[in-house]
Scaffold this active site. Structure first.
Site, PDB file in Angstrom:
ATOM      1  N   GLN A 127      -8.901  -7.425 -10.438  1.00 36.11           N
ATOM      2  CA  GLN A 127      -9.724  -6.262  -9.840  1.00 36.11           C
ATOM      3  C   GLN A 127      -9.282  -4.807 -10.719  1.00 36.11           C
ATOM      4  OE1 GLN A 127     -10.017  -5.166  -5.649  1.00 36.11           O
ATOM      5  NE2 GLN A 127      -8.256  -3.943  -5.982  1.00 36.11           N
ATOM      6  N   HIS A 139       0.664  -1.242  -0.045  1.00 36.36           N
ATOM      7  CA  HIS A 139       0.136  -0.012  -0.138  1.00 36.36           C
ATOM      8  C   HIS A 139       0.964   1.296  -0.028  1.00 36.36           C
ATOM      9  CE1 HIS A 139      -2.517  -2.853   2.285  1.00 36.36           C
ATOM     10  NE2 HIS A 139      -3.457  -2.453   1.323  1.00 36.36           N
ATOM     11  N   LEU A 190       4.272  -9.292  -1.787  1.00 34.34           N
ATOM     12  CA  LEU A 190       3.587  -8.918  -0.767  1.00 34.34           C
ATOM     13  C   LEU A 190       2.252  -8.908  -0.552  1.00 34.34           C
ATOM     14  CD1 LEU A 190       5.651  -5.608   0.800  1.00 34.34           C
ATOM     15  CD2 LEU A 190       6.488  -8.213   0.860  1.00 34.34           C
ATOM     16  N   GLY A 211      -2.947  -1.880  -7.232  1.00 29.26           N
ATOM     17  CA  GLY A 211      -1.761  -2.484  -7.427  1.00 29.26           C
ATOM     18  C   GLY A 211      -1.858  -3.479  -8.650  1.00 29.26           C
TER      19      GLY A 211
HETATM   20  O1  PAF Z   1      -8.026  -3.935  -3.165  1.00 29.77           O
HETATM   21  C1  PAF Z   1      -8.657  -3.458  -1.923  1.00 29.77           C
HETATM   22  O2  PAF Z   1      -8.089  -3.329  -0.924  1.00 29.77           O
HETATM   23  C2  PAF Z   1     -10.240  -3.300  -2.251  1.00 29.77           C
HETATM   24  O3  PAF Z   1     -10.827  -4.117  -3.106  1.00 29.77           O
HETATM   25  C3  PAF Z   1     -10.830  -1.888  -2.786  1.00 29.77           C
HETATM   26  C4  PAF Z   1     -10.148  -1.416  -4.183  1.00 29.77           C
HETATM   27  C5  PAF Z   1     -10.070  -0.837  -1.573  1.00 29.77           C
HETATM   28  C6  PAF Z   1     -11.848  -1.676  -2.567  1.00 29.77           C
HETATM   29  O4  PAF Z   1     -12.753  -1.818  -1.561  1.00 29.77           O
END
Ligand code: PAF
Length: 274
Positions: free
Chosen positions: A150, A34, A181, A144
């Site tokens: 996604q 992150h 990670l 990411g």
């Molecule tokens: O990848 C994530 O952490 C989640 O799917 C996101 C994009 C924050 C949506 O809740």
């Protein structure tokens, strides 16, 4: 850094944002992966908004929403140190009302691979990402490559709904041995951590094959499965284009090679963009 928990407070805080806004949506329990998104967004934009929201609609029935790790204090510290301008931490009530209209993941690409494992997950994910992108008013939003499916579906949503935001795909962050990670890595003991490297090794094997001109998906998948024998159970090895359509032959510049496997307790995923 201002911390806001309501839509009204976010709108108020955004009044100070004149210029480009970078946005990083997260579900918290922030790790180095992150942080790399946050740092890239910080470097490329005048203002930076991060959200932390454990989105209930992307959890399926039987999946334990309450067990999802929450580390609010540590997350706030990380965001402060990373010079986030606005940290948006809404409540479920602020984000949803009863009897909402919903958007659905595409019928094929939203229900294969990760979507087959978690049918409906991607619809909930797209629903919240749509809300968060609208609320943030982001110029650029950062996701990411690790969650490649996604990312592809978010790109499709932005395209299909003519949304005015640039989606930035950020590289996978790995530890010194090559393990991608993930918050799930904490569940690996020392022996499993070694075996977990078979995922990244299988992707390296695929790269080597492509480099010597082997483009057949069937051949590459077979070789990857050999490397993945070290895992406890392989869920899939897939080779798709960047929009997640299946391929028969690797297309250089338009291919993602993916692996999902169980090692010990956690189910791990990894991928490689070619
Ligand atoms: O990848 C994530 O952490 C989640 O799917 C996101 C994009 C924050 C949506 O809740």
């Amino acid at each position: 850094m201002v911390i806001v928990r309501t839509i009204e407070a976010l709108q108020e805080a955004k009044k100070a944002c004149v210029g480009t806004i970078g946005f990083v949506p997260t579900m918290g329990a922030l790790h180095k992966g992150h942080l790399s998104l946050i740092q890239q967004a910080r470097a490329e934009n005048e203002h930076l908004i991060v959200s932390i929201f454990v989105n209930p609609t992307q959890f399926l029935e039987g999946e334990d929403l309450d067990a999802y790790p929450r580390k609010e204090e540590a997350d706030i510290k990380i965001c402060e140190l990373a010079k986030v301008d606005i940290l948006f931490m809404p409540t479920i009530e602020a984000m949803y009302e009863a009897d909402e209209l919903s958007i659905g993941a595409p019928a094929v690409r939203g229900y294969i691979l990760e979507g087959q494992k978690r049918p409906g997950h991607f619809s909930g994910m797209l629903q919240v990402v749509m809300k968060l992108l609208n609320l943030s008013g982001a110029t650029k939003a950062y996701f990411g490559k690790k969650d490649a499916q996604q990312l592809a579906l978010i790109n499709q949503m932005v395209k299909n709904y003519f949304m005015d935001v640039k989606i930035i795909a950020c590289d996978i962050v790995r530890d010194e041995n090559g393990l991608a990670l993930s918050s799930r890595n904490v569940y690996l003991n020392a022996e499993e951590k070694k075996r977990a490297l078979c995922l990244s090794r299988s992707l390296k094997r695929a790269t080597k094959l492509v480099m010597v001109g082997e483009l057949s998906v069937e051949v590459i998948q077979k070789e990857m499965l050999e490397v993945l024998e070290e895992a406890d159970m392989v869920e899939y090895v897939a080779i798709v284009d960047r929009a997640f359509n299946p391929l028969v032959r690797v297309e250089i510049g338009n291919t993602i090679i993916l692996a999902a496997a169980w090692v010990g307790k956690p189910r791990l995923i990894d991928n490689l963009w070619i």
